[in-house]
Design a protein around this motif. Structure first.
Motif, PDB file in Angstrom:
ATOM      1  N   GLY A   1       5.511  -6.926  -7.807  1.00 59.14           N
ATOM      2  CA  GLY A   1       4.955  -5.797  -7.071  1.00 59.14           C
ATOM      3  C   GLY A   1       4.617  -6.159  -5.641  1.00 59.14           C
ATOM      4  O   GLY A   1       4.856  -7.277  -5.175  1.00 59.14           O
ATOM      5  N   TRP A   2       4.020  -5.199  -4.941  1.00 61.64           N
ATOM      6  CA  TRP A   2       3.709  -5.383  -3.524  1.00 61.64           C
ATOM      7  C   TRP A   2       2.666  -6.464  -3.296  1.00 61.64           C
ATOM      8  O   TRP A   2       2.752  -7.207  -2.323  1.00 61.64           O
ATOM      9  CB  TRP A   2       3.258  -4.057  -2.913  1.00 61.64           C
ATOM     10  N   ARG A   3       1.698  -6.557  -4.172  1.00 65.28           N
ATOM     11  CA  ARG A   3       0.696  -7.609  -4.011  1.00 65.28           C
ATOM     12  C   ARG A   3       1.355  -8.982  -4.118  1.00 65.28           C
ATOM     13  O   ARG A   3       1.046  -9.899  -3.356  1.00 65.28           O
ATOM     14  CB  ARG A   3      -0.406  -7.462  -5.059  1.00 65.28           C
TER      15      ARG A   3
ATOM     16  N   ILE B   1       4.459  -9.726  -3.418  1.00 61.23           N
ATOM     17  CA  ILE B   1       5.273  -9.946  -2.217  1.00 61.23           C
ATOM     18  C   ILE B   1       4.374 -10.268  -1.022  1.00 61.23           C
ATOM     19  O   ILE B   1       4.642 -11.221  -0.266  1.00 61.23           O
ATOM     20  CB  ILE B   1       6.179  -8.733  -1.941  1.00 61.23           C
ATOM     21  N   LYS B   2       3.304  -9.491  -0.821  1.00 62.05           N
ATOM     22  CA  LYS B   2       2.393  -9.751   0.297  1.00 62.05           C
ATOM     23  C   LYS B   2       1.778 -11.141   0.189  1.00 62.05           C
ATOM     24  O   LYS B   2       1.674 -11.857   1.180  1.00 62.05           O
ATOM     25  CB  LYS B   2       1.278  -8.700   0.350  1.00 62.05           C
TER      26      LYS B   2
ATOM     27  N   THR C   1      -6.019  -6.761  -5.038  1.00 58.99           N
ATOM     28  CA  THR C   1      -5.281  -5.512  -5.244  1.00 58.99           C
ATOM     29  C   THR C   1      -5.614  -4.489  -4.168  1.00 58.99           C
ATOM     30  O   THR C   1      -4.799  -3.620  -3.873  1.00 58.99           O
ATOM     31  CB  THR C   1      -5.600  -4.915  -6.631  1.00 58.99           C
TER      32      THR C   1
ATOM     33  N   ASN D   1      -4.067  -7.556   3.997  1.00 55.33           N
ATOM     34  CA  ASN D   1      -4.407  -6.510   3.040  1.00 55.33           C
ATOM     35  C   ASN D   1      -5.021  -5.289   3.730  1.00 55.33           C
ATOM     36  O   ASN D   1      -4.836  -4.163   3.280  1.00 55.33           O
ATOM     37  CB  ASN D   1      -5.339  -7.037   1.958  1.00 55.33           C
TER      38      ASN D   1
ATOM     39  N   LEU E   1      -1.928  -3.720   5.737  1.00 60.40           N
ATOM     40  CA  LEU E   1      -0.823  -3.336   4.859  1.00 60.40           C
ATOM     41  C   LEU E   1      -1.326  -3.018   3.448  1.00 60.40           C
ATOM     42  O   LEU E   1      -0.932  -3.668   2.479  1.00 60.40           O
ATOM     43  CB  LEU E   1       0.226  -4.448   4.800  1.00 60.40           C
TER      44      LEU E   1
ATOM     45  N   ARG F   1      -1.568  -1.088  -0.118  1.00 63.31           N
ATOM     46  CA  ARG F   1      -0.494  -0.656  -1.014  1.00 63.31           C
ATOM     47  C   ARG F   1       0.077   0.700  -0.600  1.00 63.31           C
ATOM     48  O   ARG F   1       1.284   0.878  -0.556  1.00 63.31           O
ATOM     49  CB  ARG F   1      -1.008  -0.611  -2.450  1.00 63.31           C
TER      50      ARG F   1
ATOM     51  N   VAL G   1       2.336   0.330   2.463  1.00 61.82           N
ATOM     52  CA  VAL G   1       3.551  -0.428   2.161  1.00 61.82           C
ATOM     53  C   VAL G   1       4.510   0.421   1.317  1.00 61.82           C
ATOM     54  O   VAL G   1       5.713   0.460   1.574  1.00 61.82           O
ATOM     55  CB  VAL G   1       3.221  -1.759   1.453  1.00 61.82           C
ATOM     56  N   VAL G   2       3.978   1.133   0.324  1.00 60.77           N
ATOM     57  CA  VAL G   2       4.830   1.980  -0.519  1.00 60.77           C
ATOM     58  C   VAL G   2       5.459   3.089   0.320  1.00 60.77           C
ATOM     59  O   VAL G   2       6.651   3.375   0.186  1.00 60.77           O
ATOM     60  CB  VAL G   2       4.020   2.564  -1.711  1.00 60.77           C
TER      61      VAL G   2
ATOM     62  N   TRP H   1       8.221   1.596   2.366  1.00 64.96           N
ATOM     63  CA  TRP H   1       9.353   1.267   1.504  1.00 64.96           C
ATOM     64  C   TRP H   1      10.129   2.524   1.115  1.00 64.96           C
ATOM     65  O   TRP H   1      11.357   2.536   1.147  1.00 64.96           O
ATOM     66  CB  TRP H   1       8.873   0.521   0.275  1.00 64.96           C
TER      67      TRP H   1
END
Length: 181
Positions: free
Chosen positions: A14-16, A18-19, A51, A158, A161, A163, A166-167, A170
């Motif tokens: 997930g994004w976390r 990846i970050k 998160t 965090n 960026l 969640r 970022v979503v 994306w």
């Protein structure tokens, strides 16, 4: 008792994830470029990337304040120890001092940042038992500095960026790619 392995587990990056990995990689690259060991800054990144911001502040704060309290306390305890044994080497006294310092560490963390006990205890033990007499102060201070940098970088990533952002980025990227086909 928890089930092992978990029956509800599914492989997901997930994004976390990846970050966290990209941020740790970038911090490590910067540290390598400036000739410093990136280990503790990267640990700070990994602890600090939660998160969401409240989770990041809680976990990063645990690491940061625990390291700060444990690091400064270890300097004081090592200083006392060296007054009795300037060359080091007397482990029974160090064990007694560790016991006393652990009580002090827990009390300080309860007052300043309760989640800092475990990371503070790690720093305390490493400085007292794995650091040469000549470098205990610089080691503890560098550990505090590097942890601080890692946690701050994670908090900034965090914050800028989250969640949701970022979503959205994306999804916009996927639409542009789909429209270009």
């Amino acid at each position: 008792m928890p089930e092992f392995p978990r029956s509800d587990f599914r492989l997901h990056v997930g994004w976390r994830n990846i970050k966290t990995s990209v941020t740790a990689m970038l911090v490590a690259m910067v540290y390598c470029l400036i000739g410093r060991n990136p280990a503790f800054a990267c640990i700070g990144v990994i602890f600090g990337m939660g998160t969401d911001m409240p989770d990041s502040i809680k976990n990063g704060g645990n690491r940061l304040f625990g390291t700060l309290i444990g690091g400064l306390l270890s300097i004081a305890v090592f200083w006392v120890y060296l007054h009795f044994y300037p060359q080091g080497g007397h482990s029974m006294l160090l064990a007694v001092l560790l016991g006393i310092a652990t009580v002090i560490l827990i009390l300080l963390c309860q007052y300043f940042w309760p989640g800092g006990v475990q990371p503070g205890g790690v720093v305390l033990c490493i400085v007292l038992y794995s650091t040469p007499v000549e470098t205990y102060v610089s080691y503890a201070l560098n550990r505090i500095l590097d942890t601080t940098i890692g946690v701050i970088v994670a908090l900034l990533v965090n914050y800028f960026l989250p969640r949701e952002r970022v979503v959205a980025l994306w999804e916009g990227f996927k639409k542009r790619i789909g429209a270009a086909k």
